[in-house]
Design a protein around this motif. Structure first.
Motif, mmCIF file in Angstrom:
data_model
loop_
_atom_site.group_PDB
_atom_site.id
_atom_site.type_symbol
_atom_site.label_atom_id
_atom_site.label_comp_id
_atom_site.label_asym_id
_atom_site.label_seq_id
_atom_site.Cartn_x
_atom_site.Cartn_y
_atom_site.Cartn_z
ATOM 1 N N PRO A 8 36.318 44.346 25.353
ATOM 2 C CA PRO A 8 35.586 43.279 26.051
ATOM 3 C C PRO A 8 35.129 43.738 27.430
ATOM 4 O O PRO A 8 35.762 44.578 28.058
ATOM 5 N N ARG A 9 34.021 43.189 27.880
ATOM 6 C CA ARG A 9 33.548 43.452 29.238
ATOM 7 C C ARG A 9 33.640 42.150 30.018
ATOM 8 O O ARG A 9 33.152 41.119 29.576
ATOM 9 N N ILE A 10 34.245 42.239 31.196
ATOM 10 C CA ILE A 10 34.487 41.052 32.004
ATOM 11 C C ILE A 10 34.067 41.344 33.431
ATOM 12 O O ILE A 10 34.334 42.421 33.953
ATOM 13 N N THR A 11 33.395 40.388 34.048
ATOM 14 C CA THR A 11 33.072 40.521 35.469
ATOM 15 C C THR A 11 34.093 39.721 36.267
ATOM 16 O O THR A 11 34.634 38.724 35.803
ATOM 17 N N LEU A 12 34.342 40.168 37.465
ATOM 18 C CA LEU A 12 35.316 39.558 38.354
ATOM 19 C C LEU A 12 34.614 39.180 39.644
ATOM 20 O O LEU A 12 33.863 39.980 40.202
ATOM 21 N N SER A 13 34.832 37.958 40.103
ATOM 22 C CA SER A 13 34.239 37.548 41.374
ATOM 23 C C SER A 13 35.230 36.704 42.161
ATOM 24 O O SER A 13 36.192 36.182 41.605
ATOM 25 N N GLY A 75 42.641 57.460 37.894
ATOM 26 C CA GLY A 75 42.629 56.155 37.275
ATOM 27 C C GLY A 75 43.957 55.700 36.711
ATOM 28 O O GLY A 75 44.011 54.716 36.000
ATOM 29 N N THR A 76 45.050 56.390 36.987
ATOM 30 C CA THR A 76 46.372 55.953 36.552
ATOM 31 C C THR A 76 47.127 55.463 37.770
ATOM 32 O O THR A 76 47.222 56.171 38.766
ATOM 33 N N TYR A 77 47.641 54.233 37.675
ATOM 34 C CA TYR A 77 48.285 53.619 38.825
ATOM 35 C C TYR A 77 49.639 53.069 38.423
ATOM 36 O O TYR A 77 49.803 52.533 37.331
ATOM 37 N N GLU A 78 50.598 53.180 39.330
ATOM 38 C CA GLU A 78 51.905 52.577 39.108
ATOM 39 C C GLU A 78 51.855 51.143 39.608
ATOM 40 O O GLU A 78 51.619 50.884 40.787
ATOM 41 N N LEU A 117 42.624 42.551 38.942
ATOM 42 C CA LEU A 117 42.990 41.879 37.697
ATOM 43 C C LEU A 117 42.845 42.843 36.533
ATOM 44 O O LEU A 117 41.990 43.723 36.527
ATOM 45 N N ALA A 118 43.704 42.654 35.560
ATOM 46 C CA ALA A 118 43.642 43.436 34.328
ATOM 47 C C ALA A 118 43.812 42.464 33.170
ATOM 48 O O ALA A 118 44.471 41.435 33.295
ATOM 49 N N ASN A 129 37.770 45.613 36.704
ATOM 50 C CA ASN A 129 36.888 46.567 37.368
ATOM 51 C C ASN A 129 37.682 47.134 38.530
ATOM 52 O O ASN A 129 37.868 46.444 39.533
ATOM 53 N N ILE A 130 38.162 48.334 38.404
ATOM 54 C CA ILE A 130 39.033 48.909 39.421
ATOM 55 C C ILE A 130 38.325 49.011 40.763
ATOM 56 O O ILE A 130 38.950 49.046 41.809
#
Length: 188
Positions: A8-13, A75-78, A117-118, A129-130
């Motif tokens: 899925p593609r999601i926009t964040l605002s 792109g890998t985050y704890e 958000l993820a 969107n990182i």
């Protein structure tokens, strides 16, 4: 059975930390707006999400706190803390507001953190969107009391724990806990 048509593609605002003040600081070599939070166990997050494309079934969002690596594109985050919010985006253009509170006991003073958000996709969470994230830090630690000086105008009046003045004759009081001249005193 629903065919897997891809991710899925999601926009964040409107991603924000409610009630937090903001400041502009140099972070990772760039001036950024930084949210300043008072309590690492109470970070109120709010955002809006919108499904773009035709893939439905986004049913869980997570607000994720992590330590950014400003120099890497890996792109890998704890993730140091997250809080979820269930919702369903069923068709192209469907929007939903997101509101949750993140508790992140592992964050420390003097360090900047990122929040984004993820969404759940399969068994993993994928950042919406990182690049659409916010930066925050804890407010500066409160200063401690260095010294206490006695009040030269001490009255000798005795108060109960509700703040009611009971006079100055300690011997006339029943057993209990009292306050006199700013000190707790106990009578047996």
């Amino acid at each position: 059975m629903h065919p897997n048509a891809g991710q899925p593609r999601i926009t964040l605002s409107d991603l924000t930390i409610e009630g937090a003040s903001t400041t502009v600081e140099e972070v990772g070599g760039t001036e950024r707006t930084v949210y300043v939070v008072d309590n690492k166990l109470d970070i109120p997050v709010k955002a809006s999400c919108k499904l773009i494309g035709t893939i439905p079934f986004v049913y869980s969002m997570q607000a994720c706190v992590f330590v950014p690596d400003w120099t890497s594109e890996e792109g890998t985050y704890e993730i140091l803390g997250s809080a979820g919010y269930p919702f369903f985006l069923s068709r192209n253009g469907t929007s939903h507001s997101f509101s949750t509170t993140v508790a992140s006991p592992f964050i420390e003073h003097g360090q900047h953190y990122m929040l984004t958000l993820a969404y759940m996709f399969g068994s993993n969470y994928v950042p919406v969107n990182i690049n659409n994230h916010l930066v925050f830090r804890l407010a500066d630690e409160s200063s401690s009391v260095e010294s206490v000086t006695a009040d030269p105008d001490a009255t000798g009046l005795i108060y109960n724990l509700q703040g009611i003045c009971l006079g100055s004759d300690f011997d006339a009081l029943p057993c209990g806990l009292y306050i006199r001249d700013g000190h707790k005193i106990f009578k047996r």
